[in-house]
Design an enzyme around this catalytic site. Structure first.
Site, PDB file in Angstrom:
ATOM      1  N   THR A 176      -5.015  -8.285  10.263  1.00 53.86           N
ATOM      2  CA  THR A 176      -5.504  -6.963   9.809  1.00 53.86           C
ATOM      3  C   THR A 176      -4.988  -5.651  10.585  1.00 53.86           C
ATOM      4  O   THR A 176      -4.651  -4.840  10.183  1.00 53.86           O
ATOM      5  CB  THR A 176      -7.001  -6.992   9.462  1.00 53.86           C
ATOM      6  OG1 THR A 176      -7.118  -8.149   8.505  1.00 53.86           O
ATOM      7  CG2 THR A 176      -7.364  -5.597   8.815  1.00 53.86           C
ATOM      8  N   ARG A 225      -1.174 -14.746   3.688  1.00 56.39           N
ATOM      9  CA  ARG A 225      -1.864 -13.984   4.995  1.00 56.39           C
ATOM     10  C   ARG A 225      -0.997 -14.177   6.275  1.00 56.39           C
ATOM     11  O   ARG A 225      -0.856 -13.344   7.192  1.00 56.39           O
ATOM     12  CB  ARG A 225      -3.125 -14.446   5.056  1.00 56.39           C
ATOM     13  CG  ARG A 225      -4.093 -14.197   3.899  1.00 56.39           C
ATOM     14  CD  ARG A 225      -4.830 -13.056   3.671  1.00 56.39           C
ATOM     15  NE  ARG A 225      -5.706 -12.684   4.677  1.00 56.39           N
ATOM     16  CZ  ARG A 225      -6.612 -11.728   4.761  1.00 56.39           C
ATOM     17  NH1 ARG A 225      -6.464 -10.525   3.817  1.00 56.39           N
ATOM     18  NH2 ARG A 225      -7.426 -11.666   5.448  1.00 56.39           N
ATOM     19  N   HIS A 241      -1.563  -5.405   1.524  1.00 56.23           N
ATOM     20  CA  HIS A 241      -2.751  -6.353   1.116  1.00 56.23           C
ATOM     21  C   HIS A 241      -2.395  -7.863   0.754  1.00 56.23           C
ATOM     22  O   HIS A 241      -1.362  -7.859  -0.133  1.00 56.23           O
ATOM     23  CB  HIS A 241      -3.719  -5.605   0.228  1.00 56.23           C
ATOM     24  CG  HIS A 241      -4.879  -6.609  -0.475  1.00 56.23           C
ATOM     25  ND1 HIS A 241      -5.976  -6.657   0.126  1.00 56.23           N
ATOM     26  CD2 HIS A 241      -4.770  -7.177  -1.706  1.00 56.23           C
ATOM     27  CE1 HIS A 241      -6.708  -7.570  -0.509  1.00 56.23           C
ATOM     28  NE2 HIS A 241      -5.871  -7.787  -1.534  1.00 56.23           N
ATOM     29  N   GLU A 246      -9.137 -10.428  -8.171  1.00 61.26           N
ATOM     30  CA  GLU A 246      -8.194  -9.439  -8.047  1.00 61.26           C
ATOM     31  C   GLU A 246      -7.086  -9.610  -8.977  1.00 61.26           C
ATOM     32  O   GLU A 246      -6.413  -8.403  -9.476  1.00 61.26           O
ATOM     33  CB  GLU A 246      -7.408  -9.446  -6.444  1.00 61.26           C
ATOM     34  CG  GLU A 246      -8.234  -9.055  -5.594  1.00 61.26           C
ATOM     35  CD  GLU A 246      -7.992  -9.326  -4.155  1.00 61.26           C
ATOM     36  OE1 GLU A 246      -8.877  -9.070  -3.083  1.00 61.26           O
ATOM     37  OE2 GLU A 246      -6.971  -9.752  -3.955  1.00 61.26           O
ATOM     38  N   LYS A 291       1.011  -1.241   0.166  1.00 58.15           N
ATOM     39  CA  LYS A 291      -0.025   0.039  -0.020  1.00 58.15           C
ATOM     40  C   LYS A 291       0.929   1.456   0.075  1.00 58.15           C
ATOM     41  O   LYS A 291       2.039   1.094   0.205  1.00 58.15           O
ATOM     42  CB  LYS A 291      -0.847  -0.062   1.510  1.00 58.15           C
ATOM     43  CG  LYS A 291      -2.190  -1.260   1.214  1.00 58.15           C
ATOM     44  CD  LYS A 291      -2.801  -1.460   2.336  1.00 58.15           C
ATOM     45  CE  LYS A 291      -3.651  -2.481   2.147  1.00 58.15           C
ATOM     46  NZ  LYS A 291      -4.798  -2.502   3.601  1.00 58.15           N
ATOM     47  N   ASN A 316      -1.904  -0.040   7.524  1.00 59.53           N
ATOM     48  CA  ASN A 316      -1.399  -1.603   7.511  1.00 59.53           C
ATOM     49  C   ASN A 316      -0.559  -1.928   6.521  1.00 59.53           C
ATOM     50  O   ASN A 316      -0.228  -3.403   6.541  1.00 59.53           O
ATOM     51  CB  ASN A 316      -2.276  -2.276   8.111  1.00 59.53           C
ATOM     52  CG  ASN A 316      -3.466  -2.687   7.126  1.00 59.53           C
ATOM     53  OD1 ASN A 316      -3.352  -2.138   5.936  1.00 59.53           O
ATOM     54  ND2 ASN A 316      -4.286  -3.506   7.499  1.00 59.53           N
ATOM     55  N   ARG A 336       3.158  -6.941   9.261  1.00 57.46           N
ATOM     56  CA  ARG A 336       2.285  -5.780  10.172  1.00 57.46           C
ATOM     57  C   ARG A 336       2.780  -5.673  11.335  1.00 57.46           C
ATOM     58  O   ARG A 336       2.722  -4.752  12.164  1.00 57.46           O
ATOM     59  CB  ARG A 336       0.640  -6.099   9.887  1.00 57.46           C
ATOM     60  CG  ARG A 336       0.128  -5.953   8.510  1.00 57.46           C
ATOM     61  CD  ARG A 336      -1.146  -6.193   8.330  1.00 57.46           C
ATOM     62  NE  ARG A 336      -1.916  -5.903   6.982  1.00 57.46           N
ATOM     63  CZ  ARG A 336      -2.988  -6.437   6.691  1.00 57.46           C
ATOM     64  NH1 ARG A 336      -3.464  -7.598   7.289  1.00 57.46           N
ATOM     65  NH2 ARG A 336      -3.507  -6.086   5.618  1.00 57.46           N
ATOM     66  N   TYR A 349     -12.019  -2.727  -3.580  1.00 61.46           N
ATOM     67  CA  TYR A 349     -12.648  -2.664  -2.425  1.00 61.46           C
ATOM     68  C   TYR A 349     -14.254  -2.996  -2.249  1.00 61.46           C
ATOM     69  O   TYR A 349     -14.604  -2.575  -1.334  1.00 61.46           O
ATOM     70  CB  TYR A 349     -12.019  -1.778  -1.418  1.00 61.46           C
ATOM     71  CG  TYR A 349     -10.872  -1.961  -0.836  1.00 61.46           C
ATOM     72  CD1 TYR A 349     -10.430  -3.111   0.019  1.00 61.46           C
ATOM     73  CD2 TYR A 349      -9.612  -0.977  -0.973  1.00 61.46           C
ATOM     74  CE1 TYR A 349      -8.970  -3.538   0.145  1.00 61.46           C
ATOM     75  CE2 TYR A 349      -8.269  -1.346  -0.471  1.00 61.46           C
ATOM     76  CZ  TYR A 349      -8.185  -2.621   0.232  1.00 61.46           C
ATOM     77  OH  TYR A 349      -6.896  -2.862   0.745  1.00 61.46           O
TER      78      TYR A 349
END
Ligand code: RTP
Length: 148
Positions: A91, A85, A115, A126, A9, A112, A102, A49
């Site tokens: 998150t 993940r 993604h 995606e 991000k 954060n 993170r 999103y």
């Protein structure tokens, strides 16, 4: 082989975390199959999103994603969606385990850093949105040293 969509991000790019994040996925043994630095507009961020459009944080999230360039990537490997993940962490960075991206590099949920697709199905969607021309077809000759 399974693929996932990973995005660094704007905060991750601005803070100079691109190399560190790519290095973690590379060193794990996953293969990079798509990579671009890109600024997206509001309509594109809202599409990415779309599932969160009813959430109170939606507008702030879209503003955040369009606030600077992001690094969009396709990573490939066995169980890459779930393992990706785990590498990323929870998150909310306050809940993210030490050692995760993170957990190491973020404090606020709204900053954060990264993604990662949450399922094989959302990864497919995606990747289709961010990489309409698909992945770069290549195979690492290290695979026999990564997979038994
Ligand atoms: P991501 O899609 O970015 O990997 O995040 P995620 O699945 O772990 O979390 P999700 O619930 O899909 O939320 C997407 C992103 O929205 C921001 N968020 N802000 N202010 C808030 O309460 C809040 N909750 C979520 C985060 O940037 C989160 O990654």
């Amino acid at each position: 082989m399974e693929q996932t969509f990973i995005m660094i991000k704007p905060d991750g790019v601005q803070r100079g975390l691109v190399g560190e994040i790519i290095g973690r996925f590379e060193k794990k043994g996953f293969s990079l199959k798509g990579l671009k630095l890109i600024s997206v507009d509001r309509a594109f961020a809202e599409k990415h999103y779309a599932d969160l459009s009813a959430k109170p944080f939606f507008n702030g999230l879209v503003e955040y994603i369009i606030s600077g360039p992001v690094v969009a990537m396709i990573w490939e490997g066995k169980n890459v969606v779930v393992t990706g993940r785990k590498i990323i962490g929870a998150t909310n960075p306050s809940d993210a385990a030490p050692g995760t991206i993170r957990g190491e590099y973020a404090i606020d949920i709204g900053r954060n850093v990264i993604h990662g697709s949450d399922s094989v199905e959302s990864a497919r969607k995606e990747i289709g949105l961010w990489f309409p021309d698909g992945a770069v077809p290549w195979r690492s000759n290290l695979e026999p040293w990564i997979y038994e």
